[in-house]
Design a protein around this motif. Sequence first.
Motif, PDB file in Angstrom:
ATOM      1  N   TYR A 177       7.068   9.172  -2.920  1.00  9.60           N
ATOM      2  CA  TYR A 177       8.475   9.425  -2.589  1.00  9.60           C
ATOM      3  C   TYR A 177       9.269   9.635  -3.872  1.00  9.60           C
ATOM      4  O   TYR A 177       9.250   8.783  -4.768  1.00  9.60           O
ATOM      5  CB  TYR A 177       9.063   8.249  -1.800  1.00  9.60           C
ATOM      6  N   ASP A 178       9.965  10.775  -3.975  1.00 11.10           N
ATOM      7  CA  ASP A 178      10.807  11.065  -5.141  1.00 11.10           C
ATOM      8  C   ASP A 178      12.149  10.361  -4.968  1.00 11.10           C
ATOM      9  O   ASP A 178      13.068  10.880  -4.312  1.00 11.10           O
ATOM     10  CB  ASP A 178      11.023  12.573  -5.296  1.00 11.10           C
ATOM     11  N   ALA A 179      12.271   9.176  -5.566  1.00  4.98           N
ATOM     12  CA  ALA A 179      13.499   8.399  -5.413  1.00  4.98           C
ATOM     13  C   ALA A 179      14.655   9.000  -6.212  1.00  4.98           C
ATOM     14  O   ALA A 179      15.789   9.043  -5.744  1.00  4.98           O
ATOM     15  CB  ALA A 179      13.253   6.951  -5.851  1.00  4.98           C
ATOM     16  N   VAL A 180      14.381   9.448  -7.428  1.00  2.00           N
ATOM     17  CA  VAL A 180      15.395  10.070  -8.291  1.00  2.00           C
ATOM     18  C   VAL A 180      14.811  11.373  -8.815  1.00  2.00           C
ATOM     19  O   VAL A 180      13.725  11.378  -9.401  1.00  2.00           O
ATOM     20  CB  VAL A 180      15.782   9.148  -9.466  1.00  2.00           C
ATOM     21  N   HIS A 181      15.548  12.474  -8.599  1.00  2.05           N
ATOM     22  CA  HIS A 181      15.036  13.779  -9.019  1.00  2.05           C
ATOM     23  C   HIS A 181      16.199  14.621  -9.529  1.00  2.05           C
ATOM     24  O   HIS A 181      17.063  15.048  -8.760  1.00  2.05           O
ATOM     25  CB  HIS A 181      14.333  14.475  -7.854  1.00  2.05           C
ATOM     26  N   LEU A 200       8.213   6.738  -6.390  1.00  2.00           N
ATOM     27  CA  LEU A 200       7.565   5.519  -5.909  1.00  2.00           C
ATOM     28  C   LEU A 200       6.377   5.915  -5.051  1.00  2.00           C
ATOM     29  O   LEU A 200       6.450   6.901  -4.299  1.00  2.00           O
ATOM     30  CB  LEU A 200       8.552   4.670  -5.101  1.00  2.00           C
ATOM     31  N   PHE A 201       5.281   5.150  -5.151  1.00  2.00           N
ATOM     32  CA  PHE A 201       4.111   5.484  -4.343  1.00  2.00           C
ATOM     33  C   PHE A 201       3.443   4.221  -3.827  1.00  2.00           C
ATOM     34  O   PHE A 201       3.503   3.147  -4.446  1.00  2.00           O
ATOM     35  CB  PHE A 201       3.107   6.334  -5.132  1.00  2.00           C
ATOM     36  N   GLY A 202       2.820   4.351  -2.683  1.00  2.00           N
ATOM     37  CA  GLY A 202       2.023   3.288  -2.087  1.00  2.00           C
ATOM     38  C   GLY A 202       0.688   3.840  -1.640  1.00  2.00           C
ATOM     39  O   GLY A 202       0.647   4.867  -0.938  1.00  2.00           O
ATOM     40  N   ASP A 203      -0.411   3.180  -2.031  1.00  2.00           N
ATOM     41  CA  ASP A 203      -1.756   3.692  -1.770  1.00  2.00           C
ATOM     42  C   ASP A 203      -2.616   2.636  -1.079  1.00  2.00           C
ATOM     43  O   ASP A 203      -2.446   1.419  -1.289  1.00  2.00           O
ATOM     44  CB  ASP A 203      -2.460   4.106  -3.074  1.00  2.00           C
ATOM     45  N   TYR A 204      -3.528   3.143  -0.285  1.00  2.00           N
ATOM     46  CA  TYR A 204      -4.660   2.336   0.159  1.00  2.00           C
ATOM     47  C   TYR A 204      -5.828   2.640  -0.783  1.00  2.00           C
ATOM     48  O   TYR A 204      -6.194   3.797  -0.985  1.00  2.00           O
ATOM     49  CB  TYR A 204      -5.043   2.660   1.599  1.00  2.00           C
ATOM     50  N   GLY A 219       3.333   1.380  -6.878  1.00  2.00           N
ATOM     51  CA  GLY A 219       3.629   1.700  -8.269  1.00  2.00           C
ATOM     52  C   GLY A 219       4.781   2.662  -8.426  1.00  2.00           C
ATOM     53  O   GLY A 219       5.451   3.056  -7.460  1.00  2.00           O
ATOM     54  N   LEU A 220       4.995   3.034  -9.672  1.00  2.00           N
ATOM     55  CA  LEU A 220       6.113   3.895 -10.058  1.00  2.00           C
ATOM     56  C   LEU A 220       5.627   4.939 -11.043  1.00  2.00           C
ATOM     57  O   LEU A 220       4.845   4.638 -11.949  1.00  2.00           O
ATOM     58  CB  LEU A 220       7.239   3.045 -10.662  1.00  2.00           C
ATOM     59  N   SER A 249       1.242   0.578 -11.957  1.00  6.41           N
ATOM     60  CA  SER A 249       1.041   0.139 -10.582  1.00  6.41           C
ATOM     61  C   SER A 249       0.311  -1.191 -10.566  1.00  6.41           C
ATOM     62  O   SER A 249      -0.337  -1.593 -11.542  1.00  6.41           O
ATOM     63  CB  SER A 249       0.247   1.184  -9.787  1.00  6.41           C
ATOM     64  N   GLY A 250       0.411  -1.868  -9.424  1.00  2.00           N
ATOM     65  CA  GLY A 250      -0.284  -3.121  -9.200  1.00  2.00           C
ATOM     66  C   GLY A 250      -0.988  -3.100  -7.852  1.00  2.00           C
ATOM     67  O   GLY A 250      -0.485  -2.517  -6.883  1.00  2.00           O
TER      68      GLY A 250
END
Length: 341
Positions: A207-211, A219-223, A254-255, A277-278
């Motif tokens: 997701y592009d939070a600031v562009h 911001l991203f979320g992964d499996y 992560g970011l 990322s964590g």
Amino acid sequence: MLRRTQTLLVCQILVIAFVALSAHAGNPTQPSFQADGGVALVTSATSHASGSQIASKQIVKCRPAIEQHLAARLFDRHSSSATSEHGLECALLEHPTKGWELGGDVFFARTKGKVRFSRGMTGGYYGLDDVDLNADMGLDDHGAMGSFMAMYKFKSKWALRYSVMPMMMMGSGQPGKSFVFGNSQYTTGQRVNIEWERLEQRLGLVYDAVHTHSSRISLFGDYVRINDRIKLMQMQMGMGGDVMDNDLNMAMAGLEFEKCLKSTRTKAVLSLACKASGAFLDDAVGGEAETALKYSIPMNNGRWGFVKGGYRYVTYKKKSDDARVFDMAMEGGFLQMGLVF
């Protein structure tokens, strides 16, 4: 009498000449003239028998033609400079909506890790010390591994991304200490072979939070699913050996940050790209960080390619129980190439 008459005549001539000169001096006529710098002065006078009348002076100021030309050139130069600076404004290349990004990279990693693996015999555990993959098992410190990534941008700020990274490393050597791995005991001086197979897959949303035109924060979320298999064999025994399987099913958040550094007249862009990322869940923790320079090259029809190179650090650790621990870390440089269309 004659002498007096001559004297009187001379005096009359002198008086008449003086009067004539005085009258001429009292009625001057000066022509108009053009002064330097573009100022014109006009003076006129008119004498009458009843008296004299002098017209008022008239002063006309105008800007010289050369000065107007210089001002015009200065304005044109300023406008041209402003247009040039705006044209070279540093701006990132845009990912088209409903477009793809494909990329592949090579990770030149220095691998470090420790494992603890004992199946136990007669109700107890043997060799509960950590075993170093490099010093004790002989795994190579450095290796190269490739990966592939595909991303589809289905909305202006949302994208779906998948990546896969297979790896296989081998090594051999003599253990630096005696230890237990699986059901076998390995002693100092005994030559062993080790194979490490690894498959890492990721699937997630970006997701592009600031562009803005010059920077981007996502911001991203992964499996994350990771399958590790370590196989250790004794040289004297030939085939066989002990195998440790370690599977991870984790979530990662992560970011990503990208900032334009330089833009050329052909709209090629040099930018700074960073990521952190964590990972968590499944009795494990992990993390990843990278920083790189990215050079993007525009192509026709809205397509563009890029080359990116930098430094990456990856680590994962899982502890199932006291007899089963897997702790690894990889760090080093990487080189990535990709195409956006």
